[in-house]
Design a protein around this motif. Structure first.
Motif, short mmCIF file in Angstrom:
data_model
loop_
_atom_site.label_atom_id
_atom_site.label_comp_id
_atom_site.label_asym_id
_atom_site.label_seq_id
_atom_site.Cartn_x
_atom_site.Cartn_y
_atom_site.Cartn_z
N GLU A 132 40.81 89.31 114.95
CA GLU A 132 41.85 88.53 114.27
C GLU A 132 41.27 87.22 113.75
O GLU A 132 40.49 86.56 114.44
N VAL A 133 41.71 86.85 112.53
CA VAL A 133 41.23 85.62 111.89
C VAL A 133 42.41 84.67 111.70
O VAL A 133 43.46 85.06 111.19
N PHE A 134 42.19 83.42 112.12
CA PHE A 134 43.19 82.37 111.98
C PHE A 134 42.55 81.19 111.25
O PHE A 134 41.37 80.91 111.44
N VAL A 135 43.33 80.50 110.43
CA VAL A 135 42.89 79.26 109.82
C VAL A 135 43.90 78.20 110.20
O VAL A 135 45.09 78.33 109.89
N ASN A 136 43.43 77.19 110.92
CA ASN A 136 44.31 76.15 111.45
C ASN A 136 45.51 76.76 112.18
O ASN A 136 46.65 76.38 111.99
N ASN A 137 45.21 77.77 113.00
CA ASN A 137 46.17 78.49 113.84
C ASN A 137 47.13 79.40 113.07
O ASN A 137 48.06 79.94 113.66
N ALA A 138 46.95 79.56 111.77
CA ALA A 138 47.79 80.47 110.97
C ALA A 138 47.03 81.79 110.79
O ALA A 138 45.89 81.80 110.33
N TYR A 139 47.67 82.89 111.15
CA TYR A 139 47.05 84.21 111.07
C TYR A 139 46.75 84.58 109.62
O TYR A 139 47.60 84.44 108.74
N LYS A 140 45.52 85.05 109.35
CA LYS A 140 45.09 85.42 108.00
C LYS A 140 44.75 86.89 107.85
O LYS A 140 44.60 87.38 106.74
N GLY A 141 44.58 87.61 108.95
CA GLY A 141 44.25 89.03 108.86
C GLY A 141 43.19 89.40 109.88
O GLY A 141 42.86 88.64 110.78
N LYS A 142 42.67 90.63 109.71
CA LYS A 142 41.62 91.13 110.60
C LYS A 142 40.32 91.26 109.82
O LYS A 142 40.33 91.50 108.62
N THR A 143 39.23 91.10 110.54
CA THR A 143 37.91 91.17 109.89
C THR A 143 37.64 92.57 109.38
O THR A 143 38.02 93.53 110.03
N PRO A 144 37.02 92.66 108.23
CA PRO A 144 36.69 91.57 107.32
C PRO A 144 37.94 91.09 106.57
O PRO A 144 38.73 91.90 106.10
N ALA A 145 38.10 89.78 106.48
CA ALA A 145 39.29 89.19 105.85
C ALA A 145 38.86 88.32 104.67
O ALA A 145 37.86 87.61 104.74
N ARG A 146 39.63 88.40 103.59
CA ARG A 146 39.38 87.55 102.41
C ARG A 146 40.70 86.86 102.07
O ARG A 146 41.73 87.51 101.94
N PHE A 147 40.65 85.54 101.94
CA PHE A 147 41.86 84.78 101.71
C PHE A 147 41.50 83.44 101.06
O PHE A 147 40.33 83.07 101.00
N SER A 148 42.52 82.73 100.60
CA SER A 148 42.31 81.43 99.94
C SER A 148 42.52 80.30 100.93
O SER A 148 43.40 80.37 101.79
N VAL A 149 41.71 79.26 100.77
CA VAL A 149 41.90 78.02 101.52
C VAL A 149 42.00 76.88 100.51
O VAL A 149 41.48 76.97 99.40
#
Length: 124
Positions: free
Chosen positions: A41-58
């Motif tokens: 599981e991938v989180f950015v600043n404690n917000a869930y973004k998906g499972k690896t491999p994950a691609r998202f915007s920051v």
């Protein structure tokens, strides 16, 4: 002829009121997070973004983001993104309005690197 001059003038005004980096590279950036363990599981600043491999915007604006990768049976890993100068902003040249727009929107920054590979260590 007069109408063409008006259209050109409006286009020049619009360009002068926009930051180059905002126009060309935007205010967010896509990053990829993968790990040696699939489906972590991938989180950015404690917000869930998906499972690896994950691609998202920051966001390019503000502080560095904290990426956390977690999986049951493994020690979670945190890594901070790094922000640096976006060279496209140089196209603003001496236009202080464009520099201001790029600074306010965060487009003057870029996130580096744009790909993170996380190694998870098994819990003992």
């Amino acid at each position: 002829m007069n109408k063409n001059l008006q259209q050109i003038s409006l286009a020049l005004i619009a360009l002068s009121l926009s930051g180059c980096a905002t126009i060309f590279t935007g205010t967010t950036q896509k990053i990829t997070v993968s790990s040696d363990q699939p489906d972590a599981e991938v989180f950015v600043n404690n917000a869930y973004k998906g499972k690896t491999p994950a691609r998202f915007s920051v966001s390019k604006k503000g502080n560095n983001e904290v990426i956390t990768v977690k999986k049951d049976g493994f020690i979670s890993q945190d890594i901070a993104t790094q922000k640096g100068f976006n060279g496209v902003a140089i196209l603003n040249l001496i236009n202080p309005i464009a520099w201001g727009i790029d600074l306010l929107t965060g487009a003057v920054n870029r996130v580096s690197p744009n790909e993170y590979v996380i190694k998870l260590e098994a819990k003992k």
